[in-house]
Enzyme design. Structure first.
Site, PDB file in Angstrom:
ATOM      1  N   TYR A 130    -124.106  81.026   7.970  1.00  0.00           N
ATOM      2  CA  TYR A 130    -123.687  80.225   9.117  1.00  0.00           C
ATOM      3  C   TYR A 130    -124.274  80.816  10.392  1.00  0.00           C
ATOM      4  O   TYR A 130    -124.171  82.022  10.637  1.00  0.00           O
ATOM      5  CB  TYR A 130    -122.162  80.158   9.237  1.00  0.00           C
ATOM      6  CG  TYR A 130    -121.735  79.178  10.299  1.00  0.00           C
ATOM      7  CD1 TYR A 130    -121.706  77.818  10.026  1.00  0.00           C
ATOM      8  CD2 TYR A 130    -121.404  79.598  11.587  1.00  0.00           C
ATOM      9  CE1 TYR A 130    -121.360  76.896  11.006  1.00  0.00           C
ATOM     10  CE2 TYR A 130    -121.060  78.683  12.569  1.00  0.00           C
ATOM     11  CZ  TYR A 130    -121.041  77.334  12.277  1.00  0.00           C
ATOM     12  OH  TYR A 130    -120.710  76.431  13.258  1.00  0.00           O
ATOM     13  N   GLN A 194    -115.937  72.622   8.858  1.00  0.00           N
ATOM     14  CA  GLN A 194    -116.474  71.718   7.840  1.00  0.00           C
ATOM     15  C   GLN A 194    -117.709  72.290   7.158  1.00  0.00           C
ATOM     16  O   GLN A 194    -117.980  71.991   5.983  1.00  0.00           O
ATOM     17  CB  GLN A 194    -116.759  70.337   8.433  1.00  0.00           C
ATOM     18  CG  GLN A 194    -117.752  70.273   9.574  1.00  0.00           C
ATOM     19  CD  GLN A 194    -117.094  70.415  10.942  1.00  0.00           C
ATOM     20  OE1 GLN A 194    -116.052  71.055  11.072  1.00  0.00           O
ATOM     21  NE2 GLN A 194    -117.711  69.834  11.957  1.00  0.00           N
ATOM     22  N   ASN A 217    -116.958  80.670  15.630  1.00  0.00           N
ATOM     23  CA  ASN A 217    -115.775  80.572  16.483  1.00  0.00           C
ATOM     24  C   ASN A 217    -114.507  80.624  15.630  1.00  0.00           C
ATOM     25  O   ASN A 217    -114.543  80.840  14.416  1.00  0.00           O
ATOM     26  CB  ASN A 217    -115.832  79.301  17.334  1.00  0.00           C
ATOM     27  CG  ASN A 217    -115.851  78.035  16.491  1.00  0.00           C
ATOM     28  OD1 ASN A 217    -115.499  78.033  15.312  1.00  0.00           O
ATOM     29  ND2 ASN A 217    -116.263  76.930  17.086  1.00  0.00           N
ATOM     30  N   THR A 240    -117.041  88.733  20.330  1.00  0.00           N
ATOM     31  CA  THR A 240    -117.812  89.973  20.418  1.00  0.00           C
ATOM     32  C   THR A 240    -117.143  90.968  21.352  1.00  0.00           C
ATOM     33  O   THR A 240    -116.357  90.597  22.230  1.00  0.00           O
ATOM     34  CB  THR A 240    -119.247  89.681  20.885  1.00  0.00           C
ATOM     35  OG1 THR A 240    -120.033  90.872  20.734  1.00  0.00           O
ATOM     36  CG2 THR A 240    -119.273  89.245  22.340  1.00  0.00           C
ATOM     37  N   GLN A 262    -122.411  91.625  26.920  1.00  0.00           N
ATOM     38  CA  GLN A 262    -121.510  91.097  25.900  1.00  0.00           C
ATOM     39  C   GLN A 262    -120.526  90.088  26.475  1.00  0.00           C
ATOM     40  O   GLN A 262    -120.141  89.130  25.800  1.00  0.00           O
ATOM     41  CB  GLN A 262    -120.780  92.240  25.210  1.00  0.00           C
ATOM     42  CG  GLN A 262    -121.706  93.170  24.438  1.00  0.00           C
ATOM     43  CD  GLN A 262    -122.659  92.428  23.506  1.00  0.00           C
ATOM     44  OE1 GLN A 262    -122.233  91.776  22.557  1.00  0.00           O
ATOM     45  NE2 GLN A 262    -123.956  92.506  23.781  1.00  0.00           N
ATOM     46  N   HIS A 265    -121.468  86.369  26.198  1.00  0.00           N
ATOM     47  CA  HIS A 265    -121.344  85.596  24.962  1.00  0.00           C
ATOM     48  C   HIS A 265    -120.240  84.556  25.030  1.00  0.00           C
ATOM     49  O   HIS A 265    -120.396  83.439  24.527  1.00  0.00           O
ATOM     50  CB  HIS A 265    -121.035  86.532  23.791  1.00  0.00           C
ATOM     51  CG  HIS A 265    -122.241  87.084  23.109  1.00  0.00           C
ATOM     52  ND1 HIS A 265    -123.048  86.344  22.290  1.00  0.00           N
ATOM     53  CD2 HIS A 265    -122.769  88.329  23.119  1.00  0.00           C
ATOM     54  CE1 HIS A 265    -124.021  87.088  21.826  1.00  0.00           C
ATOM     55  NE2 HIS A 265    -123.878  88.305  22.310  1.00  0.00           N
ATOM     56  N   GLU A 331    -116.713  96.744  17.847  1.00  0.00           N
ATOM     57  CA  GLU A 331    -117.871  96.164  17.168  1.00  0.00           C
ATOM     58  C   GLU A 331    -119.137  96.928  17.575  1.00  0.00           C
ATOM     59  O   GLU A 331    -119.932  97.349  16.733  1.00  0.00           O
ATOM     60  CB  GLU A 331    -117.986  94.689  17.552  1.00  0.00           C
ATOM     61  CG  GLU A 331    -119.200  93.998  16.958  1.00  0.00           C
ATOM     62  CD  GLU A 331    -119.392  92.594  17.508  1.00  0.00           C
ATOM     63  OE1 GLU A 331    -120.115  91.816  16.873  1.00  0.00           O
ATOM     64  OE2 GLU A 331    -118.831  92.270  18.581  1.00  0.00           O
ATOM     65  N   HIS A 332    -119.346  97.085  18.877  1.00  0.00           N
ATOM     66  CA  HIS A 332    -120.473  97.845  19.413  1.00  0.00           C
ATOM     67  C   HIS A 332    -119.926  98.998  20.252  1.00  0.00           C
ATOM     68  O   HIS A 332    -119.076  98.779  21.112  1.00  0.00           O
ATOM     69  CB  HIS A 332    -121.351  96.993  20.340  1.00  0.00           C
ATOM     70  CG  HIS A 332    -121.762  95.667  19.782  1.00  0.00           C
ATOM     71  ND1 HIS A 332    -121.085  94.491  20.079  1.00  0.00           N
ATOM     72  CD2 HIS A 332    -122.782  95.323  18.960  1.00  0.00           C
ATOM     73  CE1 HIS A 332    -121.685  93.479  19.465  1.00  0.00           C
ATOM     74  NE2 HIS A 332    -122.714  93.957  18.777  1.00  0.00           N
ATOM     75  N   ASP A 365    -129.100  93.675  19.203  1.00  0.00           N
ATOM     76  CA  ASP A 365    -128.969  92.235  18.997  1.00  0.00           C
ATOM     77  C   ASP A 365    -130.271  91.602  18.526  1.00  0.00           C
ATOM     78  O   ASP A 365    -130.247  90.535  17.901  1.00  0.00           O
ATOM     79  CB  ASP A 365    -128.520  91.561  20.296  1.00  0.00           C
ATOM     80  CG  ASP A 365    -127.037  91.725  20.560  1.00  0.00           C
ATOM     81  OD1 ASP A 365    -126.299  92.042  19.611  1.00  0.00           O
ATOM     82  OD2 ASP A 365    -126.621  91.544  21.723  1.00  0.00           O
ATOM     83  N   GLU A 419     -99.367 103.242 -23.427  1.00  0.00           N
ATOM     84  CA  GLU A 419     -99.119 102.036 -22.625  1.00  0.00           C
ATOM     85  C   GLU A 419     -98.483 100.920 -23.450  1.00  0.00           C
ATOM     86  O   GLU A 419     -98.328  99.802 -22.956  1.00  0.00           O
ATOM     87  CB  GLU A 419    -100.428 101.545 -21.995  1.00  0.00           C
ATOM     88  CG  GLU A 419    -100.988 102.494 -20.948  1.00  0.00           C
ATOM     89  CD  GLU A 419    -102.196 101.941 -20.205  1.00  0.00           C
ATOM     90  OE1 GLU A 419    -102.516 102.462 -19.121  1.00  0.00           O
ATOM     91  OE2 GLU A 419    -102.813 100.967 -20.698  1.00  0.00           O
ATOM     92  N   HIS A 424    -105.009  97.270 -28.272  1.00  0.00           N
ATOM     93  CA  HIS A 424    -106.134  97.995 -27.694  1.00  0.00           C
ATOM     94  C   HIS A 424    -106.596  99.091 -28.653  1.00  0.00           C
ATOM     95  O   HIS A 424    -107.799  99.291 -28.869  1.00  0.00           O
ATOM     96  CB  HIS A 424    -105.729  98.631 -26.357  1.00  0.00           C
ATOM     97  CG  HIS A 424    -105.653  97.662 -25.213  1.00  0.00           C
ATOM     98  ND1 HIS A 424    -104.828  96.579 -25.221  1.00  0.00           N
ATOM     99  CD2 HIS A 424    -106.310  97.648 -24.018  1.00  0.00           C
ATOM    100  CE1 HIS A 424    -104.974  95.910 -24.078  1.00  0.00           C
ATOM    101  NE2 HIS A 424    -105.872  96.540 -23.335  1.00  0.00           N
TER     102      HIS A 424
END
Length: 434
Positions: A130, A194, A217, A240, A262, A265, A331-332, A365, A419, A424
């Site tokens: 994506y 979707q 998003n 971000t 950042q 964004h 994240e960064h 980036d 067990e 087994h």
């Protein structure tokens, strides 16, 4: 009044929860679940008709043929600005080099004559990637998803990005050009929840995938959470964020520019400076005033910097600062200190670490050779960024001879009986004379 608030932790004692002291933006996935679940169900039950209707509702354009034709992608590449193409090609070259070094070899362990276990790395069969296209066409995300998948050996790659009204309902041309450059032939003009549902259920011309990766998003992130299990996912990456650990050697202009980079964004993006220096804090505030006024996305950046998720955090020393950034798990994370490499080596929790004044997040980036699809919202304390490993899975291959089985048979039968699983044990004794 400053564009960004201050948080003073210099007098904080060991009882303070640093992760809570530096709050993040409100990104309530649970609140979005009912609406996103309804979208996913519509796609599952009504298929392509639902996808077309949601595209018209959310993206403002009706697209009846969601798959982008190969000639449209090739035309986008042919018409691509030569300088942009050169930048993409260099980014791809560097990323391919680092990805090649990430490829893991099978691990073979011989436990005795005729007793071998192989830890085999197998690429995922089919992936859906994506690429966001809302506030900005994130062409770099094409590279960051496709290159590690290709390096891992994934044989079937599909990519989705929102339809653009400006381009007649097709995907943004720069994104299409990057796909053509990388040899990705299966691209869909589908965005949001979707798109994730299309990947998960296999709708219209798109066959179902095994794994979905890529940022998005809140609708995309929520769909990934809902459909996890139906598909594998990389992470639930939210808005971000950047954290900067700096002492009085930090360059205020550099620090301010990186915070802005950042904030650009998303209004929910987080920009956090953790510093020992009041002087640097004041200088950065001044630089922010000057630089934000001169940049393009002033309103978006101002909202981000002024949000509860952003701030300048004052700490008494770098040891405390290190504790704060490890708790925050950004994240960064940039390190702007004396002996920056030494401090960077002590960081446990960050999606990616940028060392010194000449390694800004913007480098990562695009052209550093690292991947920019990274864990957000504190998830760097347990999760990693996108890599070749994300597109492979591990399979243990057990190869024992009759003699090797005989050697360990007694232990297996004993443990099976412990067990209360006699079947087994019987599966062993039927092969081995006791």
């Amino acid at each position: 009044m400053s564009l960004i608030r201050r948080i003073d932790l210099r007098d904080a004692d060991s009882s303070v929860d640093y992760r809570a002291a530096v709050p993040r933006a409100d990104f309530d996935i649970e609140a979005a679940v009912p609406a996103v679940h309804a979208i996913c169900e519509e796609v599952r039950t009504r298929g392509l008709d639902a996808i077309v209707e949601f595209g018209e509702r959310f993206d403002g354009v009706r697209v009846d043929d969601i798959r982008v034709a190969p000639e449209v992608m090739q035309a986008a590449l042919d018409n691509l600005d030569p300088d942009i193409r050169a930048g993409l090609e260099e980014s791809i070259r560097r990323l391919r080099a680092t990805c090649a070094n990430e490829v893991e070899q099978d691990a073979v362990t011989d436990l005795g004559p005729g007793a071998r276990v192989t830890h085999r790395k197998v690429p995922v069969g089919r992936v859906g990637l994506y690429v966001p296209g809302g506030l900005a066409p994130l062409v770099s995300s094409v590279l960051m998803n496709v290159v590690p998948a290709q390096t891992a050996g994934v044989e079937s790659i599909a990519l989705a990005s929102p339809p653009q009204k400006e381009f007649g309902g097709s995907v943004h041309p720069t994104i299409l050009a990057a796909c053509a450059l990388l040899g990705v032939e299966e691209v869909y003009a589908v965005g949001g929840a979707q798109a994730i549902a299309m990947f998960a259920y296999g709708v219209g011309p798109c066959q179902r995938v095994d794994l979905v990766t890529g940022p998005g998003n809140i609708w995309v992130v929520t769909a990934k959470r809902i459909l996890k299990g139906q598909i594998g996912i990389d992470s639930e990456a939210g808005p971000t964020e950047i954290a900067i650990l700096a002492d009085d050697t930090g360059n205020a202009a550099y620090v301010a520019a990186d915070l802005i980079s950042q904030a650009e964004h998303d209004p929910l993006a987080a920009s956090v400076l953790v510093t020992t220096s009041e002087r640097l804090a004041a200088d950065v505030e001044h630089e922010l005033e000057q630089q934000v006024a001169a940049t393009k996305h002033t309103d978006r950046i101002t909202t981000s910097l002024g949000g509860r998720q952003s701030g300048i955090v004052l700490v008494r020393d770098l040891e405390q600062g290190l504790d704060v950034v490890n708790a925050y798990a950004a994240e960064h994370l940039e390190i702007h200190t004396e002996d920056a490499a030494d401090w960077a080596a002590r960081v446990r929790n960050a999606g990616a670490i940028f060392v010194g004044p000449y390694a800004p997040v913007s480098l990562g980036d695009y052209c550093a050779g690292s991947n920019h699809v990274l864990p957000t919202a504190g998830c760097a304390c347990h999760s990693s960024g996108l890599s070749v490993r994300a597109f492979t899975k591990s399979v243990h291959v057990i190869d024992y001879s009759a003699a090797a089985l005989d050697e360990v048979a007694g232990h297996v039968v004993t443990l099976a009986e412990a067990e209360d699983l006699p079947g087994h044990g019987a599966a062993i004794t039927v092969r081995v004379a006791r």
